[in-house]
Design an enzyme around this catalytic site. Sequence first.
Site, PDB file in Angstrom:
ATOM      1  N   TYR A  97       0.846  -1.194   0.000  1.00  0.00           N
ATOM      2  CA  TYR A  97       0.000   0.000   0.000  1.00  0.00           C
ATOM      3  C   TYR A  97       0.886   1.251   0.000  1.00  0.00           C
ATOM      4  CZ  TYR A  97      -3.720  -3.270   1.192  1.00  0.00           C
ATOM      5  OH  TYR A  97      -4.604  -4.317   1.174  1.00  0.00           O
ATOM      6  N   ASN A 120     -12.648  -0.850  -4.860  1.00  0.00           N
ATOM      7  CA  ASN A 120     -12.350  -1.043  -6.280  1.00  0.00           C
ATOM      8  C   ASN A 120     -13.530  -1.731  -6.960  1.00  0.00           C
ATOM      9  OD1 ASN A 120     -11.294  -1.618  -8.791  1.00  0.00           O
ATOM     10  ND2 ASN A 120      -9.687  -2.969  -8.045  1.00  0.00           N
ATOM     11  N   CYS A 128      -6.228  -5.241  -7.661  1.00  0.00           N
ATOM     12  CA  CYS A 128      -6.035  -4.955  -6.240  1.00  0.00           C
ATOM     13  C   CYS A 128      -5.523  -6.171  -5.468  1.00  0.00           C
ATOM     14  CB  CYS A 128      -7.303  -4.400  -5.619  1.00  0.00           C
ATOM     15  SG  CYS A 128      -8.791  -5.358  -5.923  1.00  0.00           S
ATOM     16  N   HIS A 129      -5.642  -7.364  -6.044  1.00  0.00           N
ATOM     17  CA  HIS A 129      -5.119  -8.557  -5.370  1.00  0.00           C
ATOM     18  C   HIS A 129      -3.592  -8.532  -5.280  1.00  0.00           C
ATOM     19  CE1 HIS A 129      -5.041  -9.660  -9.650  1.00  0.00           C
ATOM     20  NE2 HIS A 129      -4.036 -10.464  -9.340  1.00  0.00           N
ATOM     21  N   GLU A 155      -0.414 -16.268 -10.836  1.00  0.00           N
ATOM     22  CA  GLU A 155       0.511 -15.342 -11.473  1.00  0.00           C
ATOM     23  C   GLU A 155       1.978 -15.626 -11.131  1.00  0.00           C
ATOM     24  OE1 GLU A 155      -0.728 -11.393 -10.378  1.00  0.00           O
ATOM     25  OE2 GLU A 155      -2.641 -11.589 -11.444  1.00  0.00           O
TER      26      GLU A 155
END
Length: 158
Positions: A97, A120, A128-129, A155
């Site tokens: 953040y 979001n 946002c993950h 990912e």
Amino acid sequence: MSTSTSTIETCLAGPLALEIVWNGDTVAGLKLSWAEGKSLELRTPAGEAVQAALARYVAGEGCHWPELPYAWDGTTEFTRQVLTELAKVPAGQKVSYGWLAARVGRPKAARAIGRVMANNRFPLIFPCHRVVGTSGALTGFGPGIDMKQYLLELEGAA
């Protein structure tokens, strides 16, 4: 689409469902969830493009989300700036953040960044993950921490 009524398209790939909420010709929001109990429901070329992108994403082939006409009404300039910067974070990379706050020129605004992530309306496409606590801890995520963990593993970032 040319109506002003809300419609929903449902994209499915692997264990994921991504619902596109249309308000007329703009995307009012996206809802990310597990696919169980959902069925594929596409109505527009944009929905088909999101479906194809979601399938590539889940298959581990990377993902380039199609341009969509997002409804930014009610969104502050700060929120748009944060989400635009967030969209530049590549798959497989986690950021804090605080890092994101610094990137938008507000290095002391980590809590404000957290509020933007919590609200979001376009998850996955504005990823946002990929935002985690300073220590790397997986913190809040609307669809659940288990979904956040799954996406990060998918990912290669977990």
